[in-house]
Write an enzyme that holds these catalytic residues in place. Structure first.
Site, short mmCIF file in Angstrom:
data_model
loop_
_atom_site.label_atom_id
_atom_site.label_comp_id
_atom_site.label_asym_id
_atom_site.label_seq_id
_atom_site.Cartn_x
_atom_site.Cartn_y
_atom_site.Cartn_z
N ASP A 14 0.61 -1.25 0.07
CA ASP A 14 0.05 -0.09 -0.04
C ASP A 14 1.00 1.27 -0.08
O ASP A 14 0.56 2.27 0.42
CB ASP A 14 -0.99 0.06 1.30
N HIS A 42 -4.17 -1.77 -6.71
CA HIS A 42 -3.60 -0.30 -7.43
C HIS A 42 -4.69 0.68 -7.64
O HIS A 42 -5.58 0.29 -8.30
CB HIS A 42 -2.67 -0.63 -8.38
#
EC number: 6.3.4.4
Length: 440
Positions: A14, A42
């Site tokens: 992340d 993503h």
């Protein structure tokens, strides 16, 4: 010859890799996924104002939203065919051409329904405190089958009789585990076979020898971008085991998971948040309280919108951990760093950096190998002054607040890797470039 760049997450995932990969594809002709599966998420924000569009990708490489860029899914990726086709359909519904630009390795192991059943049943059976925090998407069990040499792979789909024979054999084994050990329902053979065969013809035109295609592209002078998923500290070998994913997330996997030689990889970019986050279980030495208002942890969580793209779970937040990044830098052989989400720290009067730990009465300056030792680490902090000015959207290094520049330089010093890029927002142009990975 082209120049090839590997983009790696250096923390627990992340870190903002998607935006950077999308930005770098302006100088690349191909983007490659080389590990993980649809447990990775993503988020890309493209365009301005009313024309702005957000794309959430799991399997398709981030370069797909750049017209003309070829995308590759390498043999190191575990593939849920249904999810991939659904993702392709979603992109095509908003005008993104996918099928003419996407290649899939025939060697990708297939995620099938029984892998998902195993994943969920195992996590449910774990006692509180020992839960891994799996996404429940069948990633781990599929990698297990790969290592045990019983996986069904993409090319098996095109030989129906052989596929059915292999499926019957492996399902017999897994149904024994599901019913006798995990006390859950068996998976139906015919339903699994029908579901897999349904996707075979849709996938067939996309399946190519990715290793050979990448070699040819490199020989033709194309720049290639290798897109990592998750992060180094979730790597199955080098992460906080057993609180890890089931694949290798480090730079070395770019070679093994795509079929290119290591000497073809020229630059490794480590993506790093200006603070730390983690989803799911596992030790996190610099973790902060994210629930109490007006605390640094709450600001990171709230302002950083720290919610998992795939899991929708709140991410745990903490101060930047230089000792952890030091290990990541060495494992990956980082050439440069990209620092993301600097603006989340705007307005804090003081910032703390974890420079090492106290462990069993000794000071250590590198994240330990085992989760048990990491859990016993007491962070050692260095305090730096914060800044009140905004860093959001800043495009020049000299326009950053002096204390923000000092903070970034200190991270660079502590980790031993130069900061080459600073991302100051989700847009492509909200990026400060000190050294371009492709030499642009």
């Amino acid at each position: 010859m082209g120049k090839n760049v590997v983009v790696i997450g250096t923390q627990w995932g992340d870190e903002g890799k998607g935006k950077i990969v999308d930005w770098l594809t302006d100088h690349a002709q191909g983007v490659i996924r080389f590990q993980g599966g649809h447990n990775a998420g993503h988020t890309l924000v493209i365009g301005q104002g009313a024309a702005q569009r957000e794309y959430k990708l799991n399997l398709v490489p981030s370069g797909i939203v750049r017209e003309g860029v070829r995308c590759y899914i390498g043999n190191g990726v575990v593939l849920d065919a249904g999810h991939l086709l659904e993702e392709i359909g979603g992109l095509e519904s908003v005008g993104v051409e996918v099928r003419s630009r996407l290649m899939i390795s025939p060697g990708c192991p297939l995620i099938l329904g029984y892998h998902v059943s195993l994943d969920k049943a195992r996590e449910a059976a774990r006692t509180q405190g020992k839960k891994i925090g799996t996404t429940g998407k069948g990633i781990g069990p599929t990698y297990e089958d790969k290592v045990a040499r019983r996986a069904l792979r993409v090319y098996d789909l095109f030989y129906p009789e052989r596929f059915a024979e292999k499926l019957a054999e492996v399902l017999d084994y897994h149904n024994f585990v599901l019913t006798r050990h995990l006390n859950t329902e068996a998976v139906d053979f015919q339903a699994q076979l029908d579901a897999a065969m349904k996707h075979a013809e849709s996938l067939r035109p996309l399946v190519h020898d990715v290793s050979a295609a990448l070699y040819d592209a490199h020989q033709a002078g194309h720049n290639l971008l290798f897109e990592g998923a998750q992060g180094t500290l979730l790597d199955v070998d080098h992460g906080t085991y057993p609180y890890v994913t089931s694949s290798n997330c480090v730079a070395g996997q770019a070679s093994a998971g795509s079929g290119v030689g290591p000497s073809m990889l020229h630059y490794v970019l480590g993506i790093t948040k200006a603070y730390c986050t983690r989803v799911g279980g596992g030790p996190f030495p610099s973790e902060l309280d994210i629930e109490t208002d007006a605390t640094p942890g709450h600001q990171m969580s709230d302002k950083g919108r720290e919610i998992g793209t795939v899991t929708r779970r709140k991410r745990r937040c903490g101060w930047f951990d230089a000792a952890a990044l030091r290990r990541s830098a060495r494992i990956n052989g980082l050439t440069g760093l990209c620092i993301t989400k600097l603006d989340v720290l705007d307005g804090l009067s003081e910032l703390e950096i974890c420079t090492g730990y106290k462990l069993d009465g000794k000071v250590v300056d590198l994240l330990p190998v085992g989760a048990e030792d990491v859990a016993r680490c007491e962070p050692i902090y260095e305090v730096m002054p914060g800044w009140q000015e905004t860093t959001f959207g800043v495009k020049r290094w000299d326009d950053l607040p002096a204390n923000a520049r000092a903070y970034l330089k200190r991270l660079e010093e502590l980790c031993g890797v130069p900061v080459d890029i600073v991302s100051t927002g989700p847009e492509r142009d909200e990026t400060i470039v000190l050294r371009h990975p492709f030499g642009a």
